[in-house]
Design a protein around this motif. Structure first.
Motif, PDB file in Angstrom:
ATOM      1  N   GLU A 299      22.013  58.084 -22.502  1.00  0.00           N
ATOM      2  CA  GLU A 299      22.211  57.084 -23.556  1.00  0.00           C
ATOM      3  C   GLU A 299      22.401  55.691 -22.960  1.00  0.00           C
ATOM      4  O   GLU A 299      21.925  54.695 -23.522  1.00  0.00           O
ATOM      5  CB  GLU A 299      23.420  57.458 -24.425  1.00  0.00           C
ATOM      6  N   ALA A 300      23.084  55.606 -21.815  1.00  0.00           N
ATOM      7  CA  ALA A 300      23.253  54.305 -21.168  1.00  0.00           C
ATOM      8  C   ALA A 300      21.909  53.758 -20.702  1.00  0.00           C
ATOM      9  O   ALA A 300      21.627  52.546 -20.847  1.00  0.00           O
ATOM     10  CB  ALA A 300      24.218  54.434 -19.987  1.00  0.00           C
ATOM     11  N   ASN A 301      21.054  54.609 -20.133  1.00  0.00           N
ATOM     12  CA  ASN A 301      19.718  54.170 -19.729  1.00  0.00           C
ATOM     13  C   ASN A 301      18.904  53.712 -20.931  1.00  0.00           C
ATOM     14  O   ASN A 301      18.167  52.712 -20.870  1.00  0.00           O
ATOM     15  CB  ASN A 301      18.985  55.299 -19.005  1.00  0.00           C
ATOM     16  N   TYR A 302      19.036  54.453 -22.042  1.00  0.00           N
ATOM     17  CA  TYR A 302      18.322  54.062 -23.251  1.00  0.00           C
ATOM     18  C   TYR A 302      18.802  52.696 -23.750  1.00  0.00           C
ATOM     19  O   TYR A 302      18.000  51.829 -24.123  1.00  0.00           O
ATOM     20  CB  TYR A 302      18.514  55.123 -24.331  1.00  0.00           C
ATOM     21  N   LEU A 303      20.119  52.483 -23.758  1.00  0.00           N
ATOM     22  CA  LEU A 303      20.663  51.184 -24.170  1.00  0.00           C
ATOM     23  C   LEU A 303      20.176  50.072 -23.252  1.00  0.00           C
ATOM     24  O   LEU A 303      19.868  48.963 -23.700  1.00  0.00           O
ATOM     25  CB  LEU A 303      22.192  51.238 -24.184  1.00  0.00           C
ATOM     26  N   THR A 304      20.120  50.348 -21.953  1.00  0.00           N
ATOM     27  CA  THR A 304      19.631  49.345 -21.010  1.00  0.00           C
ATOM     28  C   THR A 304      18.190  48.970 -21.306  1.00  0.00           C
ATOM     29  O   THR A 304      17.814  47.788 -21.298  1.00  0.00           O
ATOM     30  CB  THR A 304      19.757  49.871 -19.568  1.00  0.00           C
ATOM     31  N   SER A 305      17.355  49.995 -21.565  1.00  0.00           N
ATOM     32  CA  SER A 305      15.948  49.737 -21.878  1.00  0.00           C
ATOM     33  C   SER A 305      15.797  48.920 -23.153  1.00  0.00           C
ATOM     34  O   SER A 305      15.037  47.943 -23.200  1.00  0.00           O
ATOM     35  CB  SER A 305      15.198  51.061 -22.007  1.00  0.00           C
ATOM     36  N   VAL A 306      16.523  49.309 -24.203  1.00  0.00           N
ATOM     37  CA  VAL A 306      16.434  48.569 -25.465  1.00  0.00           C
ATOM     38  C   VAL A 306      16.911  47.137 -25.295  1.00  0.00           C
ATOM     39  O   VAL A 306      16.305  46.187 -25.803  1.00  0.00           O
ATOM     40  CB  VAL A 306      17.242  49.292 -26.559  1.00  0.00           C
ATOM     41  N   THR A 307      18.009  46.947 -24.571  1.00  0.00           N
ATOM     42  CA  THR A 307      18.548  45.603 -24.365  1.00  0.00           C
ATOM     43  C   THR A 307      17.572  44.726 -23.596  1.00  0.00           C
ATOM     44  O   THR A 307      17.333  43.561 -23.964  1.00  0.00           O
ATOM     45  CB  THR A 307      19.885  45.685 -23.621  1.00  0.00           C
ATOM     46  N   GLU A 308      16.997  45.266 -22.506  1.00  0.00           N
ATOM     47  CA  GLU A 308      16.042  44.485 -21.731  1.00  0.00           C
ATOM     48  C   GLU A 308      14.821  44.114 -22.558  1.00  0.00           C
ATOM     49  O   GLU A 308      14.358  42.963 -22.532  1.00  0.00           O
ATOM     50  CB  GLU A 308      15.624  45.272 -20.487  1.00  0.00           C
ATOM     51  N   ASN A 309      14.278  45.068 -23.299  1.00  0.00           N
ATOM     52  CA  ASN A 309      13.105  44.776 -24.131  1.00  0.00           C
ATOM     53  C   ASN A 309      13.418  43.756 -25.212  1.00  0.00           C
ATOM     54  O   ASN A 309      12.611  42.865 -25.501  1.00  0.00           O
ATOM     55  CB  ASN A 309      12.579  46.064 -24.764  1.00  0.00           C
ATOM     56  N   THR A 310      14.591  43.886 -25.826  1.00  0.00           N
ATOM     57  CA  THR A 310      14.971  42.935 -26.876  1.00  0.00           C
ATOM     58  C   THR A 310      15.106  41.529 -26.325  1.00  0.00           C
ATOM     59  O   THR A 310      14.598  40.554 -26.895  1.00  0.00           O
ATOM     60  CB  THR A 310      16.291  43.368 -27.535  1.00  0.00           C
ATOM     61  N   LEU A 311      15.794  41.400 -25.185  1.00  0.00           N
ATOM     62  CA  LEU A 311      15.981  40.078 -24.588  1.00  0.00           C
ATOM     63  C   LEU A 311      14.653  39.462 -24.173  1.00  0.00           C
ATOM     64  O   LEU A 311      14.426  38.261 -24.364  1.00  0.00           O
ATOM     65  CB  LEU A 311      16.926  40.180 -23.384  1.00  0.00           C
ATOM     66  N   GLN A 312      13.776  40.270 -23.595  1.00  0.00           N
ATOM     67  CA  GLN A 312      12.479  39.748 -23.190  1.00  0.00           C
ATOM     68  C   GLN A 312      11.647  39.327 -24.393  1.00  0.00           C
ATOM     69  O   GLN A 312      10.953  38.295 -24.369  1.00  0.00           O
ATOM     70  CB  GLN A 312      11.717  40.792 -22.360  1.00  0.00           C
ATOM     71  N   LEU A 313      11.688  40.112 -25.461  1.00  0.00           N
ATOM     72  CA  LEU A 313      10.916  39.761 -26.647  1.00  0.00           C
ATOM     73  C   LEU A 313      11.431  38.472 -27.272  1.00  0.00           C
ATOM     74  O   LEU A 313      10.651  37.633 -27.724  1.00  0.00           O
ATOM     75  CB  LEU A 313      10.973  40.912 -27.659  1.00  0.00           C
ATOM     76  N   VAL A 314      12.746  38.304 -27.297  1.00  0.00           N
ATOM     77  CA  VAL A 314      13.327  37.046 -27.807  1.00  0.00           C
ATOM     78  C   VAL A 314      12.888  35.884 -26.941  1.00  0.00           C
ATOM     79  O   VAL A 314      12.477  34.822 -27.424  1.00  0.00           O
ATOM     80  CB  VAL A 314      14.866  37.138 -27.858  1.00  0.00           C
TER      81      VAL A 314
END
Length: 512
Positions: free
Chosen positions: A321-336
């Motif tokens: 779950e921590a890896n999943y959160l890391t992936s979502v956070t990185e993708n969200t920040l990059q998309l922004v």
């Protein structure tokens, strides 16, 4: 020598109409003499009336009036008894000559009016055509400078004089300042301030030799036009100048509204993106956080009651779950970051082999991944790119291929020299279920998920591919997906190969 030639040309141009008039009068007199024994006095008078009509058509008003008077005098002198005198014996001859003079002047007046209306009709047609062409040109122009140049050209074409067009929000250029006097600059400022016509043809500053015309209206002052050399105070000229100004005003207003609308659309998209991100955080981050908190709380409070296998399973779920959160956070920040206008990439000349190698090493770290095969060409060129973003793009593509397919996942890197400019292709190919053709574009949209993946219990925030395409576009490249023969998908990243600054043609293409 040149001055004398110009003076002679001017003199000849001034004398030419009088020479034409003299020739016509002499011709009428000679023909009357030649036919005098065969025709009556009335027919002779008709010859001179014909000459008056021709003169009225060819010459201006005063020249044709002069021709009418001289026609009567010549007819009286040579053909009215007693001839070779201006004395008139019979009253009917006096009436005939008076009638001829009236008819000649009437013909002159009617012909002059017809010429004036013909010239005015032609001028109105030309001006209507000019306004139509100007409207078409302004409709196609999308820059302030383009509209300004079209307006300046229209004024110069309409009034055959040097013109300047100055906007209220832009200072005059250095070239304009050198060409304009202080009085003209003051006139432009006053015209823009008062939004009134100044100079020739107006009630204000009518003694000036220049014409100042405002562009805009009382509420919105856009600029002013200066026509050097005195413009005619004719009402039609004023109306035509105001029509040009109206078209320019509409063009500038259209451009301003377009910019405002674009700004509003960008702001609306930004707000929508922020709302989407908040919804994604509330939906995609809440579940893994709850799982992590629940597993950690259970281990802390009841850890002794669980077997080692159960504890290991809970710890693994926390890590996943921590890896999943890391992936979502990185993708969200990059998309922004990539969605923001004016965002800058940290580009440098990089080796694509090193980036691909680093991505493959990360994926294989901590596990034996035998499904991934790489085929990379030798001697690949350097690319000017952001290595972190490109690595994230490749990681997302490979992770998705491994996650949603079984069997071999192939990574192929090659250069296509047949394209202009030459292009580097990075393809990630799998043998999975494939993607429906109708969804080849929609899968690159943020928070888009395939229905069959959701049914297969494959969790995804729907951000990975959206980030991948945004990264590709930011590097002037493209990312597409194709179907493979026999099943599966092929994601292809295409990046243009720029001219490397390390290559010198004079050295035969060798590195310095």
């Amino acid at each position: 020598m040149t001055l004398n030639f110009n003076t002679q040309s001017t003199l000849i141009s001034k004398l030419r109409p009088w020479l034409i008039l003299s020739t016509l009068l002499i011709l009428a007199t000679l023909v009357s003499f030649a036919l005098g024994t065969y025709i009556s006095f009335t027919s002779q008078a008709m010859l001179f009336v014909l000459i008056v009509a021709i003169a009225a058509y060819l010459l201006d008003r005063w020249q044709s009036v002069t021709g009418a008077v001289f026609s009567v005098l010549l007819l009286n002198f040579f053909f009215v008894p007693p001839t070779w005198t201006f004395h008139i014996e019979h009253p009917e001859h006096l009436i005939a000559l008076g009638t001829m003079l009236i008819v000649a002047l009437t013909i002159n007046q009617l012909t002059a009016n017809l010429k004036q209306k013909t010239v005015q009709a032609l001028q109105n047609e030309q001006r209507a055509r000019q306004l139509q062409e100007l409207a078409i040109g302004l409709a196609l122009s999308e820059t302030v400078g383009g509209i300004q140049e079209l307006g300046k050209r229209a004024f110069e074409q309409a009034f055959q004089a040097k013109c300047y067009l100055v906007l209220s929000n832009l200072a005059p250029t250095a070239q304009q300042l050198e060409s304009l006097s202080q009085q003209q600059i003051d006139g432009l400022h006053h015209c823009m301030k008062e939004m009134q016509v100044l100079g020739a043809g107006s009630l204000r500053w009518g003694e000036l030799n220049d014409w100042y015309i405002p562009i805009g209206n009382k509420k919105v002052g856009i600029g002013a036009a200066l026509i050097q050399a005195k413009a005619s105070d004719d009402h039609d000229n004023q109306a035509h100048a105001q029509a040009i100004c109206s078209l320019l005003t509409q063009a500038f207003e259209r451009l301003r509204f377009n910019l405002q609308m674009q700004s509003a659309q960008n702001e609306a998209q930004k707000q929508q993106l922020q709302s989407t991100f908040l919804a994604a955080i509330s939906h995609d981050l809440r579940t893994p956080l709850a799982v992590m908190v629940g597993a950690a709380s259970a281990l802390r409070s009841q850890g002794d009651n669980f077997s080692q296998a159960q504890q290991a399973h809970m710890l693994q779920s926390i890590v996943d779950e921590a890896n999943y959160l890391t992936s979502v956070t990185e993708n969200t920040l990059q998309l922004v970051r990539l969605s923001e206008t004016g965002s800058q990439l940290h580009r440098d000349w990089e080796s694509i082999e090193e980036i691909v190698g680093a991505v493959l090493a990360r994926i294989k770290q901590g596990r034996i991944e035998t499904r991934l095969q790489a085929n990379i060409e030798n001697d690949l060129p350097l690319l000017r790119l952001d290595p972190v973003l490109i690595a994230q793009l490749l990681s997302n593509l490979i992770d998705n291929a491994l996650k949603y397919s079984e069997g071999i996942v192939e990574l192929e890197v090659k250069v296509d020299q047949h394209l202009v400019p030459p292009t580097l292709h990075i393809a990630v190919m799998d043998h999975g279920p494939g993607i429906p053709t109708a969804e080849h574009n929609s899968i690159f949209e943020a928070y888009s998920r395939l229905a069959k993946h959701d049914q297969a219990n494959q969790r995804s925030a729907g951000l990975g591919l959206a980030v991948c395409r945004a990264i590709a576009i930011a590097h002037e490249g493209q990312l597409i997906v194709n179907d493979r023969e026999g099943g599966g998908s092929c994601f292809v990243l295409s990046l243009p190969i720029p001219q490397s600054p390390f290559i010198h043609p004079e050295n035969g293409g060798a590195l310095p």
